[in-house]
Design an enzyme around this catalytic site. Structure first.
Site, PDB file in Angstrom:
ATOM      1  N   HIS A  51      17.424   0.477  -5.116  1.00 57.87           N
ATOM      2  CA  HIS A  51      16.492   0.652  -4.004  1.00 57.87           C
ATOM      3  C   HIS A  51      17.095   1.531  -2.918  1.00 57.87           C
ATOM      4  CE1 HIS A  51      19.140  -2.062  -1.844  1.00 57.87           C
ATOM      5  NE2 HIS A  51      19.093  -2.849  -2.899  1.00 57.87           N
ATOM      6  N   ASP A 337      22.409  -2.533  -7.179  1.00 55.14           N
ATOM      7  CA  ASP A 337      23.788  -2.102  -7.403  1.00 55.14           C
ATOM      8  C   ASP A 337      24.481  -3.020  -8.404  1.00 55.14           C
ATOM      9  OD1 ASP A 337      23.745  -4.249  -5.650  1.00 55.14           O
ATOM     10  OD2 ASP A 337      25.001  -3.321  -4.125  1.00 55.14           O
TER      11      ASP A 337
END
Length: 424
Positions: A51, A337
């Site tokens: 994102h 991540d």
């Protein structure tokens, strides 16, 4: 010059010309990467992305905040607006998001809640969409200029910042797609599918895999007591006047300084001075948790189901069993991540740097127009990577599938591994 000599010379020139043409043809058909790429046809693209920039997930404990996270930071840039719908995996209503409910309980100084995609993050994702447009619409006419559900499949974790990040990617990819009053063509509204948190595959799922949760917790605790890691954290806490009894780790520090710098906000001077150390120790801690040599089982439990999905998509494109599989060209996966790191490790392309906001991994599937051979090309943040076990960036499909087969898990094998009892 006699006729005999002339004929000899002309014959020699003809033979030389024929040899040159044969050599050129051989070069085109050779096994060299340049020769192969000339005849490659793009058949499938899968993109996994983190994102965009957001507010921190939680504040740094034990200190007075220096920055204000105003709600205006969440304003939507007009160009990133794009209509979409969200359903569950079966086309039903969107599942509830317990994570978003938790984020809303943390409100920062200024009024913005934790974990919210900001205007900066929206622009980052729009830029990613623009790059995808250039790569797969303009430079190569692979995707249609307007959204078609038959071509594109979209999946996201059920978290607002990821859904909104996906919206911005679509806005950049299908720029200013609008209904034309004079056109008889009705534009499709993209559908983003998502899953419940308990069965999500787009991040390491501690809720669904108890063994992964227990091993991660134990290794995380041990990581904080490793020489160097523990010492550096103590130095940072002292320089920031944070009491020793405050619970703090490098991930919270990196999360806050990354968010602040993405929005040009003033970080604590002491924290800013230690930024390289903070990022390095986050990577060290993550690698320690995943195992000294990146434990195969830890990677399997973290991304095994996701790799299985990517693998199935590739095999369906190579041997489509129905028209829908044949028509599919692009898979978009909005992840995190914590998804990209184990994925990059499994592929042998992790650069020991924490994936920034809007980082993306793309897997491109090609077929040679003449030999009908298949190849996979991987990029990270737009740069070609050489997958481990492959000689070049253009990897023969069999070699690529062999690499991911070490970590790919079917649901049955995933369940079995997660239920495995470790001997103490």
């Amino acid at each position: 010059m006699g006729w005999g000599l002339r004929l000899c010379v002309l014959g020699g020139l003809a033979a030389w010309t024929q040899r040159r043409r044969a050599a050129a043809a051989a070069a085109e058909w050779s096994d060299s990467e340049a020769g192969r790429r000339r005849y490659l046809e793009l058949r499938l693209v899968q993109v996994l992305f983190r994102h965009g920039a957001r507010t921190p997930l939680r504040p740094i404990p034990g200190i007075e905040p220096r920055v204000e996270w105003q709600p205006t930071l969440l304003d939507v840039p007009p160009r990133t607006k794009f209509e979409y719908m969200v359903t569950d995996l079966n086309g039903g209503p969107q599942p509830p998001s317990l994570l978003d409910e938790e984020y809303c309980k943390t409100v920062f100084k200024g009024g913005a809640a934790a974990g919210q995609l900001t205007c900066v993050g929206m622009k980052q994702m729009y830029t990613l969409g623009q790059r995808l447009r250039r790569n797969y619409m303009e430079e190569v006419q692979f995707l249609s200029p307007i959204f078609k559900s038959a071509e594109v499949f979209i999946r996201s974790t059920n978290i607002v910042r990821n859904l909104e990040s996906t919206r911005c990617v679509l806005a950049g990819l299908y720029q200013e797609q609008k209904e034309d009053p004079c056109s008889k063509v009705t534009l499709e509204v993209p559908v983003i599918v998502t899953d419940e948190a308990c069965t999500e595959i787009l991040y390491p799922n501690y809720q669904n895999c108890r063994r992964l949760k227990d091993m991660t917790r134990n290794k995380s605790e041990n990581a904080m007591h490793q020489p160097g890691i523990c010492d550096d954290l103590a130095k940072i806490k002292k320089s920031m006047c944070i009491n020793d009894d405050e619970s703090l780790d490098f991930f919270v520090l990196l999360d806050n300084i990354s968010a602040e710098q993405a929005h040009n906000m003033p970080s604590f001077p002491a924290l800013k001075n230690f930024q390289p150390t903070v990022e390095r120790r986050c990577v060290d801690s993550m690698l320690f948790v995943l195992g000294d040599t990146c434990s195969r089982e830890m990677l399997q439990m973290s991304i095994g189901l996701l790799l299985n999905t990517l693998e199935k998509n590739i095999k369906a494109a190579v041997n489509p069993s129905n028209p829908a599989e044949k028509a599919r060209k692009l898979f978009l996966y909005a992840s995190h991540d914590s998804t990209l790191i184990p994925l990059l490790l499994a592929l042998g392309t992790f650069d020991n740097k924490w994936p920034p906001y809007a980082a993306d991994v793309a897997l491109e599937l090609y077929q040679h127009r003449r030999t009908k051979e298949w190849f996979v090309r991987m990029t990270y943040q737009g740069e070609e990577q050489v997958v481990k076990g492959c000689k070049t960036g253009l990897c023969p499909l069999e070699e690529f599938l062999e690499v991911i087969s070490r970590y790919s898990l079917t649901p049955e094998k995933y369940s079995s591994l997660c239920c495995k009892v470790d001997r103490s």
